[in-house]
Design an enzyme around this catalytic site. Structure first.
Site, PDB file in Angstrom:
ATOM      1  N   CYS A  91      -6.355   1.165   5.134  1.00 34.74           N
ATOM      2  CA  CYS A  91      -6.858  -0.071   5.734  1.00 34.74           C
ATOM      3  C   CYS A  91      -6.497  -0.069   7.215  1.00 34.74           C
ATOM      4  CB  CYS A  91      -6.254  -1.288   5.020  1.00 34.74           C
ATOM      5  SG  CYS A  91      -4.510  -1.585   5.382  1.00 34.74           S
ATOM      6  N   HIS A 105       0.826  -1.198   0.000  1.00 36.19           N
ATOM      7  CA  HIS A 105       0.000   0.000   0.000  1.00 36.19           C
ATOM      8  C   HIS A 105       0.867   1.258   0.000  1.00 36.19           C
ATOM      9  CE1 HIS A 105      -3.549  -2.284   2.072  1.00 36.19           C
ATOM     10  NE2 HIS A 105      -3.229  -2.787   0.879  1.00 36.19           N
ATOM     11  N   GLU A 143       0.540   3.789   1.847  1.00 40.67           N
ATOM     12  CA  GLU A 143       0.827   4.155   3.232  1.00 40.67           C
ATOM     13  C   GLU A 143       2.005   3.358   3.785  1.00 40.67           C
ATOM     14  OE1 GLU A 143      -3.350   4.849   2.080  1.00 40.67           O
ATOM     15  OE2 GLU A 143      -2.129   3.036   2.087  1.00 40.67           O
TER      16      GLU A 143
END
Length: 128
Positions: free
Chosen positions: A108, A80, A82
Site C-alpha cells: 500500500c 501489514h 511490510e
C-alpha cells in the site's frame, strides 16, 4: 563410488529476486489473519535482514483465535507484512539503507512511503 551425473538436464538456478520471492511465501505461512496471508522479506547485499507477515501486534490476540475486527473492509486487528518487517528491523537496530523489500503483493502507499523514507532502494512484488 561416484554418482552418475546426467549432463542433459539443465538446472536453472533462481535469480536473487526469484529466490527471495519464494521465501516470502514461507514467511507468509506464519500469518495470523486469514484475510491476507502475505509475507515480506527485506534483504541487503543478498542477505535477509528482516521478515514480516500479516498479523496482530505482538502480545495481542490473533484473528485465528478471536476473529476479525473488520473496519471498512479491512481487518483492524492486524498490521501489514511490510510494516511488520520494517518494525522488526528497527526494533533490533538494523538500518534499511540500500535494502530491497520483497512482497507478495504491491505494498500500500503508506508501507511503500515508510520503506522509501527508511532507505529501501527497491520494492519487488510477486503480484501487482
Amino acid at each position: 563410488m561416484k554418482k552418475a551425473v546426467n549432463k542433459n538436464i539443465k538446472y536453472k538456478r533462481p535469480t536473487w529476486d526469484e529466490y527471495f520471492l519464494k521465501i516470502v511465501d514461507s514467511v507468509g505461512s506464519r500469518a495470523t489473519c486469514d484475510k491476507g496471508g502475505s509475507g515480506c522479506v527485506i534483504a541487503q547485499e543478498n542477505r535477509i535482514v528482516s521478515t514480516g507477515y500479516i498479523g496482530s501486534l505482538s502480545g495481542l490476540p490473533h484473528c485465528n483465535e478471536v476473529g476479525h475486527d473488520m473496519k471498512s473492509g479491512d481487518c483492524a486487528r492486524t498490521i501489514h507484512a511490510e510494516q511488520n518487517a520494517i518494525t522488526q528491523a528497527l526494533k533490533f537496530g538494523i538500518p534499511l539503507e540500500g535494502a530491497t523489500m520483497y512482497c507478495k503483493i504491491t505494498p500500500c502507499l503508506a508501507c511503500a512511503k515508510m520503506a522509501k523514507s527508511l532507505g529501501v532502494k527497491r520494492i519487488v512484488s510477486e503480484k501487482s
